[in-house]
Motif scaffolding. Structure first.
Motif, short mmCIF file in Angstrom:
data_model
loop_
_atom_site.label_atom_id
_atom_site.label_comp_id
_atom_site.label_asym_id
_atom_site.label_seq_id
_atom_site.Cartn_x
_atom_site.Cartn_y
_atom_site.Cartn_z
N MET A 33 -43.46 -26.68 27.08
CA MET A 33 -44.64 -27.42 27.53
C MET A 33 -45.29 -28.08 26.32
SD MET A 33 -46.28 -24.69 30.22
CE MET A 33 -47.65 -25.78 30.64
N GLY A 34 -45.77 -29.29 26.50
CA GLY A 34 -46.36 -30.01 25.38
C GLY A 34 -47.45 -30.97 25.80
N ARG A 44 -47.21 -44.16 25.35
CA ARG A 44 -47.46 -42.74 25.33
C ARG A 44 -46.79 -42.13 24.10
NH1 ARG A 44 -47.09 -39.67 31.00
NH2 ARG A 44 -48.31 -41.56 31.42
N GLU A 45 -47.50 -41.22 23.43
CA GLU A 45 -46.97 -40.64 22.21
C GLU A 45 -47.09 -39.11 22.23
OE1 GLU A 45 -49.12 -41.79 18.69
OE2 GLU A 45 -51.02 -41.01 19.43
N PHE A 46 -46.20 -38.50 21.48
CA PHE A 46 -46.18 -37.06 21.34
C PHE A 46 -47.38 -36.59 20.51
CE2 PHE A 46 -44.58 -32.88 20.60
CZ PHE A 46 -44.75 -32.60 19.26
N SER A 100 -35.51 -28.36 28.76
CA SER A 100 -34.95 -28.60 27.43
C SER A 100 -34.82 -30.09 27.16
CB SER A 100 -33.57 -27.92 27.32
OG SER A 100 -33.05 -28.06 26.01
N PRO A 101 -35.92 -30.75 26.83
CA PRO A 101 -35.83 -32.18 26.53
C PRO A 101 -34.93 -32.43 25.32
CG PRO A 101 -37.96 -31.31 25.89
CD PRO A 101 -37.27 -30.22 26.63
N GLY A 105 -39.98 -35.27 21.01
CA GLY A 105 -40.98 -36.30 20.77
C GLY A 105 -40.87 -37.53 21.65
N ASN A 106 -39.87 -37.58 22.52
CA ASN A 106 -39.67 -38.74 23.38
C ASN A 106 -40.20 -38.43 24.77
OD1 ASN A 106 -38.76 -40.81 25.02
ND2 ASN A 106 -36.79 -40.98 23.98
N PRO A 107 -41.33 -39.01 25.17
CA PRO A 107 -41.91 -38.66 26.46
C PRO A 107 -41.01 -38.99 27.65
CG PRO A 107 -43.05 -40.53 25.51
CD PRO A 107 -42.15 -39.99 24.45
#
Length: 123
Positions: A33-34, A44-46, A100-101, A105-107
Motif C-alpha cells: 500500500m502506498g 500523478r506522482e509517487f 506486487s507492482p 514508483g509508477n502509478p
C-alpha cells in the motif's frame, strides 16, 4: 480491495496533517500500500510506500524528513504523517494497493485506488 482515504484539509505552510487510508478486502496484509499525489495540471506522482510489514519505508526525495508513512495491519490502515508542509505539497493525495507492482514508483502499475483526499497548503 476497497480503499477509503481521509484526513485532507487546508493548512498553513509549516503546519501538519495526518492522512489515513482504510482498506477492506481479503488478506490486505499481503498487499503493498502506498501514497501518491496529483497536483493541478501535473501527473500523478509517487510519494511514499512502506513494506508489507511496515518495517521499511521509501519516500520521494521532496518529502524525505518531513513525511512519515506507516501501516497498521491489525486495522488494515495506512497512514501518512505530513509535517512542515509547503505550498508545493498542495495536491489530491491518493492511497493505492497492489499485490506486487512491477515498478513501485509508477502509478499506472497499481491496481486499486482510493478516491483521493485534497490537501491545500497556503503560503
Amino acid at each position: 480491495v476497497q480503499l477509503q482515504a481521509s484526513g485532507g484539509g487546508l493548512v498553513q505552510a509549516g503546519g501538519s496533517l495526518r492522512l489515513s487510508c482504510a482498506a477492506s478486502g481479503p488478506t490486505i496484509s499481503n498487499y503493498l500500500m502506498g501514497w501518491f499525489r496529483q497536483a493541478p495540471r501535473r501527473e500523478r506522482e509517487f510519494v511514499a510506500v512502506p513494506s508489507r510489514s511496515g518495517i521499511s519505508t521509501y519516500y520521494t526525495d521532496s518529502v524525505k524528513g518531513r513525511f512519515t508513512i506507516s501501516r497498521d495491519n491489525a486495522k488494515n490502515t495506512l497512514y501518512l504523517q505530513m509535517n512542515n508542509l509547503k505550498p508545493e505539497d498542495t495536491a489530491v493525495y491518493y492511497c493505492a494497493a497492489d499485490l506486487s507492482p512491477a515498478v513501485v514508483g509508477n502509478p499506472s502499475l497499481w491496481r486499486f485506488w482510493g478516491q483521493g483526499t485534497l490537501v491545500t497548503v497556503s503560503s
